[in-house]
Design a protein around this motif. Structure first.
Motif, PDB file in Angstrom:
ATOM      1  N   TYR A  12       0.837  -1.194   0.000  1.00 11.46           N
ATOM      2  CA  TYR A  12       0.000   0.000   0.000  1.00 11.46           C
ATOM      3  C   TYR A  12       0.872   1.244   0.000  1.00 11.46           C
ATOM      4  CZ  TYR A  12       0.507   1.439   4.922  1.00 11.46           C
ATOM      5  OH  TYR A  12       0.978   1.921   6.111  1.00 11.46           O
ATOM      6  N   PRO A  14       0.555   5.010   1.347  1.00 10.28           N
ATOM      7  CA  PRO A  14      -0.257   5.943   2.139  1.00 10.28           C
ATOM      8  C   PRO A  14      -0.381   7.343   1.544  1.00 10.28           C
ATOM      9  CG  PRO A  14       1.288   4.736   3.529  1.00 10.28           C
ATOM     10  CD  PRO A  14       1.664   4.436   2.124  1.00 10.28           C
ATOM     11  N   ARG A  15       0.634   7.792   0.789  1.00  9.04           N
ATOM     12  CA  ARG A  15       0.604   9.177   0.321  1.00  9.04           C
ATOM     13  C   ARG A  15      -0.314   9.385  -0.882  1.00  9.04           C
ATOM     14  NH1 ARG A  15       6.059  11.501  -2.083  1.00  9.04           N
ATOM     15  NH2 ARG A  15       4.582  13.077  -2.777  1.00  9.04           N
ATOM     16  N   GLN A  27      -5.290  -0.059  -0.329  1.00  7.40           N
ATOM     17  CA  GLN A  27      -5.469   0.933   0.729  1.00  7.40           C
ATOM     18  C   GLN A  27      -4.956   0.385   2.058  1.00  7.40           C
ATOM     19  OE1 GLN A  27      -9.346   3.083   0.811  1.00  7.40           O
ATOM     20  NE2 GLN A  27      -9.934   1.694  -0.864  1.00  7.40           N
ATOM     21  N   ARG A  28      -4.990  -0.933   2.160  1.00  5.15           N
ATOM     22  CA  ARG A  28      -4.476  -1.613   3.348  1.00  5.15           C
ATOM     23  C   ARG A  28      -3.775  -2.880   2.895  1.00  5.15           C
ATOM     24  NH1 ARG A  28      -9.476  -0.379   6.106  1.00  5.15           N
ATOM     25  NH2 ARG A  28     -10.228  -2.523   5.898  1.00  5.15           N
ATOM     26  N   MET A 377       5.236   7.625   1.558  1.00 10.04           N
ATOM     27  CA  MET A 377       4.493   8.402   2.544  1.00 10.04           C
ATOM     28  C   MET A 377       5.274   9.653   2.898  1.00 10.04           C
ATOM     29  SD  MET A 377       4.865   5.808   5.790  1.00 10.04           S
ATOM     30  CE  MET A 377       6.258   4.685   5.906  1.00 10.04           C
ATOM     31  N   ASP A 380       3.311  13.497   7.389  1.00 12.57           N
ATOM     32  CA  ASP A 380       2.048  13.298   8.101  1.00 12.57           C
ATOM     33  C   ASP A 380       1.690  11.824   8.200  1.00 12.57           C
ATOM     34  OD1 ASP A 380       1.819  15.987   8.472  1.00 12.57           O
ATOM     35  OD2 ASP A 380       0.371  16.314   6.854  1.00 12.57           O
ATOM     36  N   GLU A 381       1.894  11.074   7.089  1.00  5.92           N
ATOM     37  CA  GLU A 381       1.581   9.648   7.122  1.00  5.92           C
ATOM     38  C   GLU A 381       2.558   8.891   8.025  1.00  5.92           C
ATOM     39  OE1 GLU A 381      -0.242  11.442   3.708  1.00  5.92           O
ATOM     40  OE2 GLU A 381       1.912  11.164   3.989  1.00  5.92           O
ATOM     41  N   SER A 383       4.104   9.988  10.623  1.00  5.39           N
ATOM     42  CA  SER A 383       3.869  10.318  12.037  1.00  5.39           C
ATOM     43  C   SER A 383       2.833   9.400  12.671  1.00  5.39           C
ATOM     44  CB  SER A 383       3.422  11.776  12.172  1.00  5.39           C
ATOM     45  OG  SER A 383       2.136  11.968  11.597  1.00  5.39           O
ATOM     46  N   LYS A 384       1.985   8.764  11.846  1.00  8.32           N
ATOM     47  CA  LYS A 384       0.969   7.862  12.391  1.00  8.32           C
ATOM     48  C   LYS A 384       1.583   6.605  12.995  1.00  8.32           C
ATOM     49  CE  LYS A 384      -2.606   9.467   9.201  1.00  8.32           C
ATOM     50  NZ  LYS A 384      -3.548   9.118   8.112  1.00  8.32           N
ATOM     51  N   ALA A 408      -2.210   4.982  13.067  1.00  9.75           N
ATOM     52  CA  ALA A 408      -2.558   4.287  11.828  1.00  9.75           C
ATOM     53  C   ALA A 408      -3.676   3.290  12.115  1.00  9.75           C
ATOM     54  CB  ALA A 408      -1.327   3.578  11.265  1.00  9.75           C
TER      55      ALA A 408
END
Length: 609
Positions: A12, A14-15, A27-28, A377, A380-381, A383-384, A408
């Motif tokens: 996946y 994330p960005r 997506q996952r 990513m 922001d992604e 940091s999850k 996340a």
């Protein structure tokens, strides 16, 4: 007519927005073993055997060896850096240096003991203590002196089969010497009360006439002699019989606080305290000369090694020290500002040193430096994953970044980055780990969960169920998918059923044999040695339990679940009617290899995809 064909499934990104992903991107991607384009999951982990319970709140694990050759697991309740002794000790199966909560120590198989799951039973301080005062030298006669002498002495620490020499004492008073004189040496410091030192010998050196101060070996004595406060050594050694030059002039123990311990391939150790890097002498890992210290602009967080370089990761710009000897290291400052936020995220692989910064997973290596996850990513992604908690490990060419309390969709687990894949190299796992260890002899990954150490993919008969959510497929017009074709490795499900039937058969036969009351022949000395497994008998060993194999299929339309079922064999199946949508996603879960799925508006159309 419209249809979907998912022949390959990857990781996946994330960005990227869900509707802009490539068709094979998800997506996952949880517990997906990115391999050949199909969906596979990792084998289940398995607790190491024989079983044992670790100390609570473990933070660091290490697989050592007893002198009998058995594995022994060492567990510390603090963040501890461990490295093997750069000096080979033939008397010990294991010899390590470590910084337990910042305290520099060392242990070996003899000191550590044979009990797994706890910190070392005993240890020595990493540095060797040295005498802090000088000797008093007294001439035996009043004749006119023809030579002036000065004396010094060192302690010898016995660490397994290795003798490590301390820095010398302060110099004695000057004493005149003439032919036929002897010199008495007094005022020795007794090392027997020094904790965790094991000083067994003392070496005596004296100066010789030279343009530079030179001390040569005089004698070696038993350290136990110094327990007598009035002990006197009499030097009557002729100059021609003096030995080697004092090797430890300028050596000092490491600081009382030392972190980030790593081993350079040239045979010396490196550690740090605040903004200072400390390097040991080559082949003398207990000695850290002041001349080998380097200062940094920012507080240091961790150290890493690639090739002949030491990567100094800190709260600012990374520094790279390169050289083949501690006195020849050349510093280079990386201009990119990517500070390290987790010392435990730092690992080395074939490309260099990887670590977590606020912006992503970074790489520093011979090919340069940068954010390795930048195309997957952004800050922001990343940091999850709560970067400050990341614990890194490299297994089978993949970086595992275990994290805790992230935001996340897997709040506790790990992201897995396979940099050997050109596309979709990122996936997740919901397995949590407090500490990790990769065995250098087998390349197996182990991790600590609670008070149990488990081997990643240790159970090769069962798979951890995966979960994969496709991109959002946007159709040109509203449709209703009426049929789906699933192709998965359900042959393995048949094999699993056969294995389970065999397991039940063995259990039934054992029960029947036990109920006959027959002698099980498991008595002590009943059979010759090795006839049975330890604690065995004529009862059969029970095969491992096999999980049921399955594929779960879920269809979403406009983000709402419209169908959910479990399949246990490949084939073509009908989907429900009564709706139309332009926005579709497919979620796939299971524990066997899924080769592909196809969806169409009719059974007939499936054949054309």
């Amino acid at each position: 007519m419209a249809g979907l064909k998912l022949m390959t499934q990857g990781g996946y990104v994330p960005r990227v927005a869900p509707h802009l992903l490539q068709d094979n991107e998800g997506q996952r991607a949880i517990n997906t073993k990115l391999y050949a384009g199909d969906l596979r999951s990792w084998f289940k982990p398995k607790a190491v055997t024989p079983g044992f319970s670790c100390i609570p709140n473990g933070e660091t694990i290490f697989k050592g060896k007893t002198n009998g050759g058995d594995a022994v697991w060492i567990v510390w309740d603090s963040v501890t850096n461990v490295t093997k002794n750069p000096i080979v000790d033939e008397t010990q199966a294991m010899s390590i240096y470590y910084t337990e909560g910042g305290v520099p120590k060392k242990t070996n198989s003899a000191l550590n003991g044979t009990t797994s799951g706890q910190s070392p039973a005993d240890y020595l301080t990493m540095g060797v203590a040295f005498p802090t005062t000088g000797l008093t030298a007294t001439k035996s006669s009043a004749t006119a002196a023809t030579e002036t002498r000065v004396y010094a002495y060192t302690y010898i620490q016995e660490f397994g089969g290795i003798e490590e020499e301390s820095a010398p004492s302060l110099a004695s008073n000057e004493v005149g010497w003439a032919s036929a004189d002897t010199i008495d040496l007094t005022d020795w410091e007794d090392p027997s009360t020094l904790p965790n030192q094991n000083i067994t010998k003392v070496r005596i050196y004296r100066s010789v006439p030279s343009t530079l101060p030179t001390f040569l070996f005089v004698d070696e004595i038993d350290a136990a002699l110094l327990t007598n406060p009035s002990y006197t050594y009499t030097d009557s050694v002729d100059a021609i019989n003096l030995g080697e030059q004092l090797p430890s002039l300028g050596w000092v123990p490491p600081p009382t606080e030392l972190y980030g311990l790593v081993a350079h391939p040239s045979g010396f150790l490196a550690g740090f305290n605040r903004r200072t890097i400390y390097l040991s002498e080559i082949a003398a890992p207990h000695a850290f000369p002041v001349a080998y210290q380097y200062d940094c602009e920012f507080d240091i967080v961790a150290l890493g090694i690639y090739g002949q370089s030491i990567v100094v990761l800190n709260k600012g710009n990374t520094i790279v020290l390169t050289g083949i000897a501690p006195e020849q290291m050349t510093p280079d400052k990386i201009t990119e500002l990517e500070p390290c936020v987790s010392a435990r995220s730092v690992v080395s692989d074939t490309n260099g040193v990887m670590y977590a910064s606020p912006n992503g997973l970074c790489l520093v290596g011979p090919g340069g430096s940068g954010v390795a996850t930048g195309n997957l990513m952004l800050r922001d992604e990343f940091s999850k994953f709560n970067p400050a908690t990341i614990r890194g490990a490299v297994y089978n060419g993949k970086y595992f970044g275990f994290y805790m309390q992230g935001s996340a969709y897997v709040p506790n687990g790990a992201f897995i980055l396979d940099r050997s894949l050109q596309a979709t190299p990122l996936s997740l796992t919901n397995v949590t780990a407090m500490a990790t260890y990769v065995d250098p002899e087998t390349s197996e990954l182990f991790y600590l969960s609670g008070t149990t150490i488990l081997q990643w993919e240790g159970d090769t008969l069962n798979n951890t169920p995966f979960e994969w959510l496709s991109k959002r497929f946007i159709m040109t017009a509203p449709i209703n998918f009426a049929a789906v074709e699933i192709d998965a490795d359900f042959v393995s499900a048949e094999a699993a059923a056969q294995q389970e039937a065999l397991r039940q058969q063995v259990i039934d036969e054992n029960i029947a044999l036990y109920e006959t009351g027959a002698e099980l022949q498991g008595l002590y000395n009943d059979k010759v040695l090795n006839h049975f497994d330890l604690n065995g008998s004529i009862l059969q060993n029970i095969p491992s339990l096999i999980d049921d194999r399955f594929i779960q299929f879920t269809l979403y339309a406009d983000g709402v679940e419209v169908f959910n079922t479990v399949y246990t064999e490949s084939g073509v199946y009908r989907l429900p009617s009564g709706y139309k949508s332009q926005d579709f996603s497919v979620q796939l879960a299971g524990n066997i290899e899924l080769r592909y799925i196809k969806m169409a508006e009719s059974m007939k159309e499936l054949k054309t995809l």
